[in-house]
Design an enzyme around this catalytic site. Structure first.
Site, PDB file in Angstrom:
ATOM      1  N   SER A  26       0.883  -1.172   0.000  1.00 52.66           N
ATOM      2  CA  SER A  26       0.000   0.000   0.000  1.00 52.66           C
ATOM      3  C   SER A  26       0.911   1.208   0.000  1.00 52.66           C
ATOM      4  O   SER A  26       2.109   1.103   0.307  1.00 52.66           O
ATOM      5  CB  SER A  26      -0.856  -0.008   1.274  1.00 52.66           C
ATOM      6  N   TYR A  40      -1.916  -1.195  10.407  1.00 57.16           N
ATOM      7  CA  TYR A  40      -1.901  -1.306   8.941  1.00 57.16           C
ATOM      8  C   TYR A  40      -0.591  -0.762   8.382  1.00 57.16           C
ATOM      9  O   TYR A  40       0.056  -1.400   7.542  1.00 57.16           O
ATOM     10  CB  TYR A  40      -3.107  -0.530   8.388  1.00 57.16           C
TER      11      TYR A  40
HETATM   12  P1  NAD Z   1     -11.397  -6.102  -0.042  1.00 59.18           P
HETATM   13  O1  NAD Z   1     -12.016  -5.994   1.310  1.00 59.18           O
HETATM   14  O2  NAD Z   1     -12.225  -5.813  -1.265  1.00 59.18           O
HETATM   15  O3  NAD Z   1     -10.744  -7.529  -0.252  1.00 59.18           O
HETATM   16  C1  NAD Z   1     -10.023  -8.174   0.742  1.00 59.18           C
HETATM   17  C2  NAD Z   1      -9.939  -9.637   0.401  1.00 59.18           C
HETATM   18  O4  NAD Z   1      -9.243 -10.296   1.454  1.00 59.18           O
HETATM   19  C3  NAD Z   1     -11.323 -10.304   0.314  1.00 59.18           C
HETATM   20  O5  NAD Z   1     -11.304 -11.292  -0.684  1.00 59.18           O
HETATM   21  C4  NAD Z   1     -11.480 -10.941   1.702  1.00 59.18           C
HETATM   22  O6  NAD Z   1     -12.371 -12.043   1.712  1.00 59.18           O
HETATM   23  C5  NAD Z   1     -10.043 -11.368   1.935  1.00 59.18           C
HETATM   24  N1  NAD Z   1      -9.740 -11.611   3.330  1.00 59.18           N
HETATM   25  C6  NAD Z   1      -9.910 -10.807   4.405  1.00 59.18           C
HETATM   26  N2  NAD Z   1      -9.511 -11.437   5.520  1.00 59.18           N
HETATM   27  C7  NAD Z   1      -9.072 -12.660   5.141  1.00 59.18           C
HETATM   28  C8  NAD Z   1      -8.542 -13.774   5.842  1.00 59.18           C
HETATM   29  N3  NAD Z   1      -8.388 -13.780   7.164  1.00 59.18           N
HETATM   30  N4  NAD Z   1      -8.217 -14.857   5.125  1.00 59.18           N
HETATM   31  C9  NAD Z   1      -8.390 -14.915   3.787  1.00 59.18           C
HETATM   32  N5  NAD Z   1      -8.875 -13.890   3.079  1.00 59.18           N
HETATM   33  C10 NAD Z   1      -9.226 -12.773   3.763  1.00 59.18           C
HETATM   34  O7  NAD Z   1     -10.128  -5.139   0.035  1.00 59.18           O
HETATM   35  P2  NAD Z   1      -9.138  -4.579  -1.074  1.00 59.18           P
HETATM   36  O8  NAD Z   1      -9.209  -3.106  -0.991  1.00 59.18           O
HETATM   37  O9  NAD Z   1      -9.305  -5.256  -2.373  1.00 59.18           O
HETATM   38  O10 NAD Z   1      -7.753  -4.988  -0.407  1.00 59.18           O
HETATM   39  C11 NAD Z   1      -6.871  -5.929  -0.959  1.00 59.18           C
HETATM   40  C12 NAD Z   1      -5.450  -5.590  -0.565  1.00 59.18           C
HETATM   41  O11 NAD Z   1      -5.112  -4.317  -1.104  1.00 59.18           O
HETATM   42  C13 NAD Z   1      -5.249  -5.477   0.949  1.00 59.18           C
HETATM   43  O12 NAD Z   1      -4.003  -6.039   1.305  1.00 59.18           O
HETATM   44  C14 NAD Z   1      -5.233  -3.976   1.181  1.00 59.18           C
HETATM   45  O13 NAD Z   1      -4.497  -3.625   2.307  1.00 59.18           O
HETATM   46  C15 NAD Z   1      -4.564  -3.511  -0.094  1.00 59.18           C
HETATM   47  N6  NAD Z   1      -4.788  -2.093  -0.411  1.00 59.18           N
HETATM   48  C16 NAD Z   1      -6.046  -1.612  -0.615  1.00 59.18           C
HETATM   49  C17 NAD Z   1      -6.213  -0.268  -0.923  1.00 59.18           C
HETATM   50  C18 NAD Z   1      -7.557   0.333  -1.184  1.00 59.18           C
HETATM   51  O14 NAD Z   1      -7.633   1.571  -1.314  1.00 59.18           O
HETATM   52  N7  NAD Z   1      -8.612  -0.431  -1.313  1.00 59.18           N
HETATM   53  C19 NAD Z   1      -5.103   0.572  -1.019  1.00 59.18           C
HETATM   54  C20 NAD Z   1      -3.838   0.036  -0.794  1.00 59.18           C
HETATM   55  C21 NAD Z   1      -3.694  -1.294  -0.495  1.00 59.18           C
END
Ligand code: NAD
Length: 256
Positions: free
Chosen positions: A138, A151
């Site tokens: 991130s 985080y």
């Molecule tokens: P999201 O909530 O849409 O997806 C998260 C995924 O992780 C889902 O499939 C969920 O079921 C799974 N998950 C959660 N806990 C879990 C567990 N204990 N075991 C297995 N699977 C689990 O979120 P996202 O925004 O797509 O995030 C995905 C990644 O991207 C994360 O690592 C997040 O930190 C990172 N990220 C997101 C953003 C943003 O703005 N959305 C920005 C930077 C980084």
């Protein structure tokens, strides 16, 4: 480009993980999905792209379940050639009020899971002298924001793990890189928009604008499709010597 390869994407039933899984499937890779919630819809979306798909419901906070998932992937498709460590959760609170169980869960899911999946994927990649490990970190792997101690600590850890994994494999065909998105409008971020709207009595639209305005000069969300295209680049031959980078896609967030 990736026909015959297998990609395992953690946390790929939603958001960024699903976007990356689809982009890799479009290049011909077979996919192992993981994550909670609806698992049937994402499997159908991948299979419509003409590749093989399997699903494992490992809880990424549990080392034994990660081990079972890696074994399942190898038993199903031979080996994992591309590992995308993407599963992640968020919780916001000041350090002094941060719930201990939330701290432990974020470190386990956002950081330790990447270590476990990586250590289990590496031997087969090293043996075949080709592999790609892509860690979805991130922008919070590079800079901090208030109220996100666990985080930010986990994501900085992911960037560190990326560098060490890249260095240890630098003379091989195995690369490891991190992707550092700014805001992406997924359920993880929508929760933060909802909290802002509630706290400040704003509409969803006004809260979204405020969230972008605070950090992201482009005033635009990065999309899962754009992040998927970057993952495909890392997997291409043009990415052969890209090692240990933390590549931001952040609308100018860290240029400020
Ligand atoms: P999201 O909530 O849409 O997806 C998260 C995924 O992780 C889902 O499939 C969920 O079921 C799974 N998950 C959660 N806990 C879990 C567990 N204990 N075991 C297995 N699977 C689990 O979120 P996202 O925004 O797509 O995030 C995905 C990644 O991207 C994360 O690592 C997040 O930190 C990172 N990220 C997101 C953003 C943003 O703005 N959305 C920005 C930077 C980084």
């Amino acid at each position: 480009m990736l026909k015959g390869k297998t990609a395992l994407v953690t946390g790929s039933t939603s958001g960024i993980g699903l976007g990356i899984a689809k982009a890799l499937a479009e290049q011909g890779a077979n996919i192992v999905l993981n994550g909670f919630g609806d698992t049937v819809g994402p499997q159908a979306e991948i299979s419509a792209l003409g590749v093989k798909v399997a699903y494992h419901g490992a809880d990424m906070s549990k080392a034994a379940e990660i081990e079972a998932m890696m074994k399942f992937a190898a038993d199903t498709f031979g080996q994992v050639d591309i590992l995308v460590n993407n599963a992640g959760i968020q919780h916001v609170a000041p350090v002094q009020d941060f719930p201990i169980e939330k701290w432990d869960a974020i470190i386990a899911i956002n950081l330790s899971s990447a270590f476990h999946a990586t250590r289990l994927a590496l031997p087969a990649m090293q043996k075949s002298n080709w592999g790609r490990i892509i860690n979805v970190a991130s922008i919070h792997g590079l800079v901090g924001s208030a109220d996100k101690s666990a985080y930010v600590a986990a994501k900085h850890g992911v960037v560190g793990l990326t560098k060490v994994t890249a260095l240890e494999n630098a003379t091989t065909g195995v690369t490891c890189n991190a992707i550092c998105p700014g805001w992406v409008l997924t359920p993880l971020v929508q929760k933060q928009v909802d909290a802002k709207a509630l706290d400040m009595g704003l509409s969803n639209e006004a809260a979204t604008k405020l969230l972008l305005q605070e950090k992201e000069p482009s005033m635009q969300f990065t999309t899962p499709e754009e992040l998927g295209a970057l993952a495909v680049f890392f997997c291409s031959s043009a990415g052969n010597n890209v090692r240990g980078v933390a590549w931001n896609m952040d609308g100018g967030w860290t240029a400020q």
